[in-house]
Design a protein around this motif. Structure first.
Motif, PDB file in Angstrom:
ATOM      1  N   LYS A 182      53.847  19.304   6.562  1.00  0.00           N
ATOM      2  CA  LYS A 182      54.637  19.233   5.384  1.00  0.00           C
ATOM      3  C   LYS A 182      54.144  20.316   4.627  1.00  0.00           C
ATOM      4  O   LYS A 182      53.196  20.652   4.043  1.00  0.00           O
TER       5      LYS A 182
ATOM      6  N   THR B 200      53.771  21.239  -2.229  1.00  0.00           N
ATOM      7  CA  THR B 200      53.187  20.003  -1.865  1.00  0.00           C
ATOM      8  C   THR B 200      52.986  20.092  -0.264  1.00  0.00           C
ATOM      9  O   THR B 200      53.696  20.481   0.481  1.00  0.00           O
ATOM     10  N   THR B 201      51.824  19.408   0.318  1.00  0.00           N
ATOM     11  CA  THR B 201      51.358  19.241   1.473  1.00  0.00           C
ATOM     12  C   THR B 201      50.817  17.770   1.525  1.00  0.00           C
ATOM     13  O   THR B 201      50.483  17.176   0.492  1.00  0.00           O
ATOM     14  N   SER B 202      50.563  17.296   2.717  1.00  0.00           N
ATOM     15  CA  SER B 202      50.095  15.940   2.725  1.00  0.00           C
ATOM     16  C   SER B 202      48.856  15.684   3.957  1.00  0.00           C
ATOM     17  O   SER B 202      48.793  16.451   4.970  1.00  0.00           O
TER      18      SER B 202
ATOM     19  N   GLU C   2      49.690   8.291   4.067  1.00  0.00           N
ATOM     20  CA  GLU C   2      49.902   9.561   3.885  1.00  0.00           C
ATOM     21  C   GLU C   2      49.837   9.766   2.531  1.00  0.00           C
ATOM     22  O   GLU C   2      50.547   9.430   1.613  1.00  0.00           O
TER      23      GLU C   2
ATOM     24  N   ASP D  48      49.750  12.873  -0.460  1.00  0.00           N
ATOM     25  CA  ASP D  48      50.160  13.979  -0.925  1.00  0.00           C
ATOM     26  C   ASP D  48      49.411  14.874  -1.872  1.00  0.00           C
ATOM     27  O   ASP D  48      48.733  14.019  -2.657  1.00  0.00           O
TER      28      ASP D  48
ATOM     29  N   GLU E 262      51.117   6.461  -6.909  1.00  0.00           N
ATOM     30  CA  GLU E 262      50.710   6.035  -5.589  1.00  0.00           C
ATOM     31  C   GLU E 262      50.751   4.585  -5.305  1.00  0.00           C
ATOM     32  O   GLU E 262      50.750   3.864  -6.011  1.00  0.00           O
TER      33      GLU E 262
END
Length: 449
Positions: free
Chosen positions: A54, A65-67, A78, A80, A110
């Motif tokens: 991602k 944004t990555t995860s 998962e 982020d 979250e």
């Protein structure tokens, strides 16, 4: 105070911090997800991490944004992360990152719900594949495999391994007394069409233990067994790596590394034994130079090898010699080792201490052809290659928990590393390896603003 003014102050504070500690990190952030507080004694539950693919840029905020996929027992979450876009893009026209408030939003929003769960099992390895049939593959403490897909919380395919009468009781006892799981591993081919997994030792009679390798379909019918390979005299095959779509290699408890072709007759193409410097614990194959591999041992020694020299020595019936030897400080046992995603000179290794060592192997390649072989083990080479170290645990105690699969390179963003501690704290960072001319010029421009 307006949001724009608040962000400007935060960014200025970040610049001051960055300039005051230039030798630490180019970027680091930590999050302790709320799901880590769901169970008492969560630090004793195994945890592993793997990045997804991602990448969602936000040029207006200067972030992307990555995860991370993070396991806790039978659940996979998962999480982020928003990181400065400059870690992913080389554009000079990027705005200052407005990520402080974004992190707060992630924490407050979250959810406790896991993305996937494999009820009744403990996950010990995760690999994100992003394929048509499944997005991720997980291995459990019994050696079973489970395939997960977005939109379905439970596994879409399962290849179950059961500990039964055919399993060596001595091996169950030995593994259970230390890790509470069977030593096994799996690897996915470069084209993601094939999985090779190992299984705990099988006993057909006294002194007749053998480890099994299973070649499994990962494209048309994930989990479907294609063939089985037996490794006689071996109790545990703790590591498996693919070199390409067809060739893979294994590391076993007899200190042997064996090379196979999934299209072959089940016999190793080549075998190299490493009788020196302790017991082999892990190894990895370079994704950019398939003949290059590196081994780690319980004495803290890392050795770099070239498969071409291994093949030549086997033909000449000589003992192969490594290209170079490196080592962890204080003989810190090597729990895991990983080549970087885009360079054969970039390697990180993980010690039982929790420390993550970042190595630059360029000095080794630059000395190639040098007649002075003593350089291969010299203190000077060690100092040249050890580029950065992320110390594990900080103010928390890491204990004796298993460190394997707790650290991962980002598969797309070069140099970004994610790791999980026993208490569930997640850290994403990129080490600072020294200022480049471009970075110095940027700092000078910022000073003049």
């Amino acid at each position: 105070m307006s949001e724009a003014k608040g962000n400007k102050i935060k960014n200025e504070e970040f610049k001051i911090w960055k300039k005051s500690v230039p030798s630490l990190y180019q970027h680091i952030t930590t999050i302790k997800p709320s799901y880590t507080r769901l169970f008492e004694g969560a630090e004793r539950i195994p945890k592993v991490v793997a990045f997804t693919h991602k990448i969602v840029p936000d040029r207006e905020k200067g972030t992307f944004t990555t995860s991370l996929l993070c396991s806790q027992g039978s659940d996979i979450y998962e999480v982020d992360f928003q990181l400065p876009l400059g870690l992913h893009s080389n554009s000079e026209a990027l705005p200052d990152p407005q990520y402080s408030s974004a992190f707060a939003e992630i924490v407050h929003s979250e959810k406790h719900e896991p993305k996937w769960t494999y009820q009744g099992n403990t996950i010990i390895k995760l690999e994100y594949v992003g394929g048509a049939e499944a997005d991720a593959v997980a291995m459990t403490s019994t050696g079973s495999l489970a395939w997960f897909k977005d939109g379905c919380k439970v596994p879409v395919y399962v290849m179950e391994e059961l500990v039964g009468p055919a399993t060596s009781f001595s091996r169950i006892h030995n593994q259970g007394s230390t890790n509470n799981w069977i030593a096994a591993d799996f690897a996915v081919s470069e084209n993601t069409e094939t999985v090779v997994k190992s299984q705990q030792s099988m006993a057909t009679g006294p002194g007749e233990e053998h480890s099994l390798l299973k070649i499994v379909d990962n494209s048309q019918s994930p989990g479907n067994l294609i063939r089985t390979i037996s490794i006689p005299g071996v109790s545990v095959t703790q590591s498996i790596k693919f070199h390409d779509n067809n060739m893979f290699s294994t590391c076993s408890d007899d200190n042997g590394i064996r090379f196979y072709d999934i299209r072959g007759d089940g016999k190793p193409l080549w075998t190299v034994f490493e009788p020196h410097d302790g017991k082999l614990t892990c190894y990895d194959v370079s994704p950019t130079l398939e003949t290059l591999f590196i081994t780690g041992s319980d004495t803290g020694v890392l050795k770099l090898w070239d498969l071409r020299s291994v093949i030549a020595c086997e033909i000449e019936q000589k003992e192969p010699t490594e290209i170079a030897k490196l080592y962890h400080s204080g003989a810190d046992p090597v729990a895991d080792v990983r080549f970087g995603i885009s360079s054969p000179t970039e390697v990180l290794s993980v010690g039982d201490s929790g420390n993550v060592y970042h190595w630059n192997l360029e000095p080794i390649f630059l000395r190639e052809g040098d007649e002075d072989d003593e350089m291969a083990e010299s203190e000077e080479l060690q100092q040249q290659c050890l580029e950065f170290m992320h110390t594990g645990g900080g103010r928390r105690s890491l204990g004796q928990s298993r460190k394997r699969e707790t650290v991962a390179w980002h598969p797309i963003v070069q140099g970004v590393v994610g790791c999980v501690d026993p208490d569930g704290l997640l850290t994403v960072y990129r080490g600072h390896y020294g200022a480049t001319d471009k970075a110095r010029a940027q700092d000078e421009r910022e000073d003049n603003e």
